[in-house]
Design a protein around this motif. Sequence first.
Motif, PDB file in Angstrom:
ATOM      1  N   UNK A   1      -8.170   2.755   8.729  1.00 33.51           N
ATOM      2  CA  UNK A   1      -8.888   3.963   9.189  1.00 33.51           C
ATOM      3  C   UNK A   1      -8.492   4.396  10.604  1.00 33.51           C
ATOM      4  N   UNK A   2      -8.318   3.399  11.487  1.00 37.59           N
ATOM      5  CA  UNK A   2      -8.028   3.710  12.894  1.00 37.59           C
ATOM      6  C   UNK A   2      -6.696   4.413  13.097  1.00 37.59           C
ATOM      7  N   UNK A   3      -5.790   4.266  12.124  1.00 43.24           N
ATOM      8  CA  UNK A   3      -4.445   4.796  12.336  1.00 43.24           C
ATOM      9  C   UNK A   3      -4.235   6.149  11.645  1.00 43.24           C
ATOM     10  N   UNK A   4      -5.216   6.597  10.876  1.00 38.52           N
ATOM     11  CA  UNK A   4      -4.989   7.797  10.059  1.00 38.52           C
ATOM     12  C   UNK A   4      -5.564   9.029  10.755  1.00 38.52           C
ATOM     13  N   UNK A   5      -4.665   9.952  11.158  1.00 33.01           N
ATOM     14  CA  UNK A   5      -5.150  11.140  11.869  1.00 33.01           C
ATOM     15  C   UNK A   5      -5.160  12.382  10.978  1.00 33.01           C
ATOM     16  N   UNK A   6      -4.608  12.262   9.788  1.00 32.07           N
ATOM     17  CA  UNK A   6      -4.658  13.402   8.865  1.00 32.07           C
ATOM     18  C   UNK A   6      -4.473  12.927   7.439  1.00 32.07           C
ATOM     19  N   UNK A   7      -5.092  13.648   6.518  1.00 31.17           N
ATOM     20  CA  UNK A   7      -4.996  13.263   5.104  1.00 31.17           C
ATOM     21  C   UNK A   7      -4.876  14.509   4.252  1.00 31.17           C
ATOM     22  N   UNK A   8      -4.083  14.404   3.185  1.00 34.97           N
ATOM     23  CA  UNK A   8      -4.137  15.418   2.136  1.00 34.97           C
ATOM     24  C   UNK A   8      -4.633  14.695   0.889  1.00 34.97           C
ATOM     25  N   UNK A   9      -5.682  15.229   0.285  1.00 31.68           N
ATOM     26  CA  UNK A   9      -6.207  14.621  -0.935  1.00 31.68           C
ATOM     27  C   UNK A   9      -6.392  15.706  -1.989  1.00 31.68           C
ATOM     28  N   UNK A  10      -6.289  15.273  -3.244  1.00 36.64           N
ATOM     29  CA  UNK A  10      -6.682  16.149  -4.348  1.00 36.64           C
ATOM     30  C   UNK A  10      -7.984  15.565  -4.865  1.00 36.64           C
TER      31      UNK A  10
ATOM     32  N   UNK B   1       5.192   1.258  16.609  1.00 38.60           N
ATOM     33  CA  UNK B   1       4.577   0.105  15.945  1.00 38.60           C
ATOM     34  C   UNK B   1       3.471   0.589  15.024  1.00 38.60           C
ATOM     35  N   UNK B   2       3.523   0.125  13.758  1.00 36.99           N
ATOM     36  CA  UNK B   2       2.403   0.354  12.842  1.00 36.99           C
ATOM     37  C   UNK B   2       1.697  -0.994  12.686  1.00 36.99           C
ATOM     38  N   UNK B   3       0.486  -1.131  13.220  1.00 38.91           N
ATOM     39  CA  UNK B   3      -0.106  -2.475  13.349  1.00 38.91           C
ATOM     40  C   UNK B   3      -0.732  -3.059  12.095  1.00 38.91           C
TER      41      UNK B   3
ATOM     42  N   UNK C   1       9.934   2.255   9.656  1.00 38.57           N
ATOM     43  CA  UNK C   1      10.135   3.587  10.247  1.00 38.57           C
ATOM     44  C   UNK C   1       9.640   3.583  11.690  1.00 38.57           C
ATOM     45  N   UNK C   2       8.497   2.929  11.907  1.00 39.19           N
ATOM     46  CA  UNK C   2       7.953   2.838  13.275  1.00 39.19           C
ATOM     47  C   UNK C   2       8.922   2.042  14.164  1.00 39.19           C
ATOM     48  N   UNK C   3       9.365   0.882  13.652  1.00 35.76           N
ATOM     49  CA  UNK C   3      10.266   0.016  14.446  1.00 35.76           C
ATOM     50  C   UNK C   3      11.554   0.728  14.823  1.00 35.76           C
TER      51      UNK C   3
ATOM     52  N   UNK D   1      -0.943   7.652  12.872  1.00 35.82           N
ATOM     53  CA  UNK D   1      -0.759   7.535  14.313  1.00 35.82           C
ATOM     54  C   UNK D   1      -0.095   6.195  14.609  1.00 35.82           C
ATOM     55  N   UNK D   2       1.028   6.228  15.308  1.00 38.55           N
ATOM     56  CA  UNK D   2       1.728   4.974  15.613  1.00 38.55           C
ATOM     57  C   UNK D   2       1.536   4.618  17.096  1.00 38.55           C
ATOM     58  N   UNK D   3       1.886   3.390  17.425  1.00 38.80           N
ATOM     59  CA  UNK D   3       1.670   2.899  18.796  1.00 38.80           C
ATOM     60  C   UNK D   3       3.018   2.599  19.447  1.00 38.80           C
ATOM     61  N   UNK D   4       3.079   2.533  20.760  1.00 42.71           N
ATOM     62  CA  UNK D   4       4.325   2.076  21.380  1.00 42.71           C
ATOM     63  C   UNK D   4       4.577   0.631  20.960  1.00 42.71           C
TER      64      UNK D   4
END
Length: 478
Positions: free
Chosen positions: A176-185, A143-145, A136-138, A227-230
């Motif tokens: 951890x570095x790429x996650x800017x939001x979470x939904x958890x139960x 980029x999802x590293x 999806x990133x590509x 969060x994705x990167x260029x």
Amino acid sequence: MTHEIVSIPADAASGMQDSPALLRLRALLGEHRLLRDADSLARFGADRSPGWVPRPVAVALPETTEEVQEIVRIAREFRLSLVPSGGRTGLCGGAVACSGELVVALDRMNSLLSVDAVDRSVTVQAGMITARLQEIARERDWFYPVDFASSGSSQIGGNIATNAGGIRVIRYGMTRNQISGLVVVDGRGEVLRLNHGLAKNNTGPDFRHLFIGSEGIFGIVTEATVQLLPAPKPPQVMLFGVGGFPAILRLLSEFSNTLKINAFEFFSNNALEKVLARQGTASPVQTAPFYALVEYESAGEHDEARALAIFEEGLERGELVDAVLATSEAQSRAIWRLRESISDTLSAWKPWKNDISVRVGRLDTFIERVSALVAAGDSDLELVWYGHIGDGNIHLNILKPEELSADAFAERCSPLAKGIAALLGEFSGSVSAEHGIGLLKRDYLHYTRSNAEISALRAMKAIFDPDGIMNPGKLLPD
Ligand code: MLT
Ligand code: ZN
């Protein structure tokens, strides 16, 4: 404990045949999303770790956060333990259901929920396969590293629950570095929407980070904003034949101090030999005791000249044996395949696995001490070294001789396991650099985490999971 995954005993699921919990779950999910056949119980009750007989009572396949919430509410009411389940590629028993738990498999929660082109982020359901997220990133030139050999079957929710690392941590960090939001139960059945994809949110402790890496003991991740990167330029990939550990560490320091490295991996010659034999291919470099795979981002000719100079100087000093630079994407992939196939190749030997780390600056003395420990121990056993040495993360595998039973082998490895754990304590290292603790390493947790930390972790579990139904037995020692 046995070390073979065996099929489900015939009576395993019978306890819940007509139970009120089962009736409620069936009313919620329907017959086809509450699996109880022996194949599904065996498949969803195990991950890639050896040692436990899968015995889940059923497998639930929710499709929404609200359904997960309802499952947790039913589980609380009937005191039914839950095992969150992603791609089940874990190696430490974190997703094993061996005590009559209900497996909550996120397989059907694999949708792309939204794309934010300005933030360069996507929100996905937690059951999305990691490789799909990369794709999806590509597709958007992003980029999802986070990447590793099991990205084709692991799920993003599992990556989050274990804070997965992989091959490019040295450059981009862990999941951890790429996650800017979470939904958890959580285990109370509350839906927590954490951080909402914000870049800045200074409103006290960030619960998002409490759930990342918590191995499902507080709750179930259902959605994530990533969060994705260029997209980066295609990197340079080199494979070096290296004389020994000191030379690998020198190569690491020369590369990391002067070039922008994405990955710095190593493996021993017996690892390469086994992979080549399985693939039926020849080695691209001359035989050496060890190999270092370096991926770096080149800003141009100057960087490439620098990489070449590092090689030539190492050759002159007699530390390096040979090197190859990939000149096409296909060659880069072939070199990476050598490294990424090691784990799968070694699984035929049912190895005793280590996933340990120390700070990179302490690697030289630590490796010396581990090597001395190994040499003083059981010299008949075959050792295979590999890992993400650029992150201080080593996967030392010991292969099981064919004639030894699993239990006899575990007994032979046990003194070394304790010795390495004690050494890690001394070096303030980690008994699990990236694979997690699960069932396998919970008795070793105290070598890395203090008693004060472990009791705080228990107290936190009691808050988010007051009935102790979330992935019981995992991570925390008994
Ligand atoms: C790897 O680096 O290959 C993985 O962490 C799996 C393993 O250690 O076997
Ligand atoms: Zn690894």
